[in-house]
Scaffold this motif. Structure first.
Motif, PDB file in Angstrom:
ATOM      1  N   LEU A  85      10.807  -0.551  -0.573  1.00  0.00           N
ATOM      2  CA  LEU A  85      11.031  -0.106   0.797  1.00  0.00           C
ATOM      3  C   LEU A  85       9.723   0.289   1.475  1.00  0.00           C
ATOM      4  O   LEU A  85       9.461  -0.079   2.630  1.00  0.00           O
ATOM      5  CB  LEU A  85      11.995   1.078   0.811  1.00  0.00           C
ATOM      6  N   VAL A  86       8.895   1.039   0.751  1.00  0.00           N
ATOM      7  CA  VAL A  86       7.657   1.556   1.354  1.00  0.00           C
ATOM      8  C   VAL A  86       6.682   0.426   1.646  1.00  0.00           C
ATOM      9  O   VAL A  86       6.043   0.390   2.704  1.00  0.00           O
ATOM     10  CB  VAL A  86       7.007   2.612   0.443  1.00  0.00           C
ATOM     11  N   LEU A  87       6.554  -0.521   0.735  1.00  0.00           N
ATOM     12  CA  LEU A  87       5.627  -1.626   0.960  1.00  0.00           C
ATOM     13  C   LEU A  87       6.042  -2.454   2.168  1.00  0.00           C
ATOM     14  O   LEU A  87       5.186  -2.939   2.922  1.00  0.00           O
ATOM     15  CB  LEU A  87       5.536  -2.499  -0.293  1.00  0.00           C
ATOM     16  N   ASP A  88       7.340  -2.605   2.376  1.00  0.00           N
ATOM     17  CA  ASP A  88       7.824  -3.283   3.579  1.00  0.00           C
ATOM     18  C   ASP A  88       7.402  -2.532   4.839  1.00  0.00           C
ATOM     19  O   ASP A  88       6.915  -3.128   5.806  1.00  0.00           O
ATOM     20  CB  ASP A  88       9.354  -3.391   3.542  1.00  0.00           C
ATOM     21  N   LEU A  89       7.600  -1.227   4.831  1.00  0.00           N
ATOM     22  CA  LEU A  89       7.240  -0.414   5.992  1.00  0.00           C
ATOM     23  C   LEU A  89       5.734  -0.451   6.237  1.00  0.00           C
ATOM     24  O   LEU A  89       5.279  -0.520   7.386  1.00  0.00           O
ATOM     25  CB  LEU A  89       7.693   1.032   5.782  1.00  0.00           C
ATOM     26  N   GLN A  90       4.946  -0.375   5.161  1.00  0.00           N
ATOM     27  CA  GLN A  90       3.494  -0.384   5.329  1.00  0.00           C
ATOM     28  C   GLN A  90       3.019  -1.690   5.958  1.00  0.00           C
ATOM     29  O   GLN A  90       2.142  -1.679   6.838  1.00  0.00           O
ATOM     30  CB  GLN A  90       2.810  -0.174   3.976  1.00  0.00           C
ATOM     31  N   GLN A  91       3.578  -2.795   5.509  1.00  0.00           N
ATOM     32  CA  GLN A  91       3.126  -4.076   6.043  1.00  0.00           C
ATOM     33  C   GLN A  91       3.399  -4.170   7.543  1.00  0.00           C
ATOM     34  O   GLN A  91       2.626  -4.788   8.287  1.00  0.00           O
ATOM     35  CB  GLN A  91       3.808  -5.229   5.303  1.00  0.00           C
ATOM     36  N   GLU A  92       4.456  -3.519   8.000  1.00  0.00           N
ATOM     37  CA  GLU A  92       4.796  -3.548   9.424  1.00  0.00           C
ATOM     38  C   GLU A  92       4.048  -2.471  10.214  1.00  0.00           C
ATOM     39  O   GLU A  92       3.353  -2.768  11.191  1.00  0.00           O
ATOM     40  CB  GLU A  92       6.304  -3.361   9.603  1.00  0.00           C
ATOM     41  N   TYR A  93       4.184  -1.222   9.804  1.00  0.00           N
ATOM     42  CA  TYR A  93       3.672  -0.110  10.604  1.00  0.00           C
ATOM     43  C   TYR A  93       2.185   0.155  10.392  1.00  0.00           C
ATOM     44  O   TYR A  93       1.551   0.800  11.234  1.00  0.00           O
ATOM     45  CB  TYR A  93       4.478   1.162  10.327  1.00  0.00           C
ATOM     46  N   ASN A  94       1.632  -0.301   9.274  1.00  0.00           N
ATOM     47  CA  ASN A  94       0.207  -0.108   9.007  1.00  0.00           C
ATOM     48  C   ASN A  94      -0.616  -1.347   9.327  1.00  0.00           C
ATOM     49  O   ASN A  94      -1.801  -1.407   8.989  1.00  0.00           O
ATOM     50  CB  ASN A  94      -0.031   0.270   7.538  1.00  0.00           C
ATOM     51  N   SER A  95       0.000  -2.331   9.962  1.00  0.00           N
ATOM     52  CA  SER A  95      -0.703  -3.571  10.265  1.00  0.00           C
ATOM     53  C   SER A  95      -1.978  -3.280  11.056  1.00  0.00           C
ATOM     54  O   SER A  95      -1.978  -2.499  12.012  1.00  0.00           O
ATOM     55  CB  SER A  95       0.207  -4.498  11.077  1.00  0.00           C
ATOM     56  N   ILE A  96      -3.065  -3.917  10.663  1.00  0.00           N
ATOM     57  CA  ILE A  96      -4.345  -3.726  11.341  1.00  0.00           C
ATOM     58  C   ILE A  96      -4.266  -4.172  12.798  1.00  0.00           C
ATOM     59  O   ILE A  96      -4.950  -3.631  13.667  1.00  0.00           O
ATOM     60  CB  ILE A  96      -5.451  -4.471  10.574  1.00  0.00           C
ATOM     61  N   ASP A  97      -3.410  -5.156  13.075  1.00  0.00           N
ATOM     62  CA  ASP A  97      -3.230  -5.616  14.446  1.00  0.00           C
ATOM     63  C   ASP A  97      -2.424  -4.621  15.285  1.00  0.00           C
ATOM     64  O   ASP A  97      -2.448  -4.689  16.517  1.00  0.00           O
ATOM     65  CB  ASP A  97      -2.509  -6.974  14.465  1.00  0.00           C
ATOM     66  N   ARG A  98      -1.738  -3.704  14.620  1.00  0.00           N
ATOM     67  CA  ARG A  98      -0.843  -2.782  15.327  1.00  0.00           C
ATOM     68  C   ARG A  98      -1.455  -1.397  15.512  1.00  0.00           C
ATOM     69  O   ARG A  98      -1.162  -0.713  16.495  1.00  0.00           O
ATOM     70  CB  ARG A  98       0.468  -2.684  14.541  1.00  0.00           C
ATOM     71  N   THR A  99      -2.276  -0.959  14.560  1.00  0.00           N
ATOM     72  CA  THR A  99      -2.776   0.410  14.599  1.00  0.00           C
ATOM     73  C   THR A  99      -4.158   0.517  13.958  1.00  0.00           C
ATOM     74  O   THR A  99      -4.488  -0.253  13.055  1.00  0.00           O
ATOM     75  CB  THR A  99      -1.802   1.357  13.868  1.00  0.00           C
ATOM     76  N   ASP A 100      -4.933   1.471  14.459  1.00  0.00           N
ATOM     77  CA  ASP A 100      -6.238   1.742  13.854  1.00  0.00           C
ATOM     78  C   ASP A 100      -6.133   2.704  12.675  1.00  0.00           C
ATOM     79  O   ASP A 100      -7.061   2.797  11.862  1.00  0.00           O
ATOM     80  CB  ASP A 100      -7.188   2.336  14.898  1.00  0.00           C
ATOM     81  N   THR A 101      -5.040   3.444  12.607  1.00  0.00           N
ATOM     82  CA  THR A 101      -4.831   4.402  11.519  1.00  0.00           C
ATOM     83  C   THR A 101      -3.445   4.189  10.926  1.00  0.00           C
ATOM     84  O   THR A 101      -2.497   3.862  11.646  1.00  0.00           O
ATOM     85  CB  THR A 101      -4.942   5.857  12.017  1.00  0.00           C
TER      86      THR A 101
END
Length: 383
Positions: free
Chosen positions: A170-186
């Motif tokens: 579950l967490v790896l799925d969320l990270q790939q979406e919400y932590n995307s370099i194209d989406r956020t700097d942090t």
């Protein structure tokens, strides 16, 4: 969910750019997590069967030979599978691509073509279990959306070994979406790694490689671990190898190795890394600070490493870190007293061993401070 949403908003209002933590078992049936963890574990074991000569490398030929023996649809599916599992045409199948292909929701379709009913087919989740898992996933996404909107980092706590593969998924799925370099700097989503587990360093290396391959921020909380007695009893009862390190020294070594590996990856490989040292161990904190200096890093700009201790414990460490300009946090239970009491009791039990592993120094400091505060009163009373 409402309590977690309230917690995230409180962090936004009190500690902007701070952290909120949650346990996935609070968002659904723990038995469901255990069932899906079993299925994920069996899928890993299945991949190991493709390693024909046991050298740790699965070639396309190895994969094709084993797939033809295990599944009935090789003629139809094998060419497409090989392309998906080896997208860079390296003639090597690895677990990162395998895990992207063999997700829990894919298992019913995949096991339907098994030549024989084996452990993976028996562990395959039902349609109802998949529906409940998707509900849990949507609850997590609701919290991730709120954290992102509030500028709050969301820590997903590690839990018991039997639940962890499903939580990882579950967490790896969320990270790939919400932590995307194209989406956020942090990063928004932080995973938790328990360093008393023998597998932890391998997991960290694999997950960092995954984040680099798919261009998202690697974000982690490093802890030593909270379920030692339970895990050892469970291993004996269920008949599997003890997943915990044999000595506290091995756990310390894993923790410090993880910190060094992540800082080195940031400094030398330009990896997108941010992590929290959640520990009361002074030596580990000092080592982390020393390493940032050796690598010439400013741990705060951009934020690379954070530190955290439990509320009411190791205040001498938290205060010293804060005074010296490091990002230091206190882990504060949030919720109604009757709801958080089980957590507080568990933490009291977990930390009862601290006197044997460094807690005695904190007790000495408290006694000395108490004497310091009481001495003027006692002198005044006898004058």
């Amino acid at each position: 969910v409402e309590t977690f949403l309230s917690c995230i908003r409180s962090v936004r209002d009190v500690t902007p750019d701070g952290f909120a933590a949650l346990k996935v078992t609070a968002l659904g049936n723990p038995f469901l997590l255990e069932r899906l963890s079993t299925a994920i574990t069996e899928s890993r074991k299945l991949l190991a069967m493709f390693d024909v000569n046991g050298d740790g490398v699965i070639t396309k030929e190895d994969f094709a030979t084993t797939y033809e023996a295990l599944f009935t649809d090789a003629d139809d599916r094998l060419p497409e599978l090989l392309t998906r599992l080896d997208p860079f045409d390296k003639n090597e199948i690895d677990y990162i691509e395998w895990s992207r292909l063999l997700r829990p929701e894919d298992l019913p379709r995949i096991t339907a073509s098994c030549a024989e009913i084996g452990p993976l087919a028996l562990a395959c989740p039902s349609d109802e279990e998949l529906r409940l898992m998707e509900t849990m996933h949507q609850r997590l996404r609701t919290l991730a959306d709120e954290a992102e909107n509030c500028g709050v980092r969301l820590l997903i706590d590690a839990e018991q070994f039997k639940f962890q593969p499903a939580i990882d998924n579950l967490v790896l799925d969320l990270q790939q979406e919400y932590n995307s370099i194209d989406r956020t700097d942090t990063p928004v989503i932080f995973h938790t790694y328990q360093c008393y587990l023998k597998e932890t360093m391998d997991k960290i290396r694999l997950d960092l490689e995954r984040s680099q391959r798919y261009s998202y921020h690697f974000a982690a909380k490093l802890v030593r671990g909270a379920y030692l007695h339970h895990e050892r009893c469970a291993a004996i009862k269920m008949g599997y190898d003890d997943p915990i390190h044999g000595t506290i020294e091995d756990t310390h070594a894993t923790y410090d190795s993880a910190v060094e590996y992540l800082l080195r990856s940031y400094a030398e490989d330009n990896a997108n890394v941010e992590f929290m040292c959640a520990t009361h161990n002074q030596k580990s904190i000092e080592k982390a600070i020393q390493l940032t200096r050796e690598y010439g890093l400013d741990p705060n700009e951009p934020p690379i490493v954070h530190f955290a201790q439990l509320l009411g414990m190791s205040d001498n460490l938290t205060n010293t870190l804060g005074v010296n300009g490091y990002r230091a946090y206190k882990y504060v239970p949030y919720g109604k007293v009757d709801e958080v009491m089980p957590y507080l009791l568990r933490r009291a039990q977990e930390n009862s061993g601290m006197l044997a592993h460094g807690g005695s120094m904190e007790l000495d400091l408290l006694v000395r401070e108490l004497k310091r505060r009481m001495t003027p009163r006692l002198l005044g009373a006898t004058a």
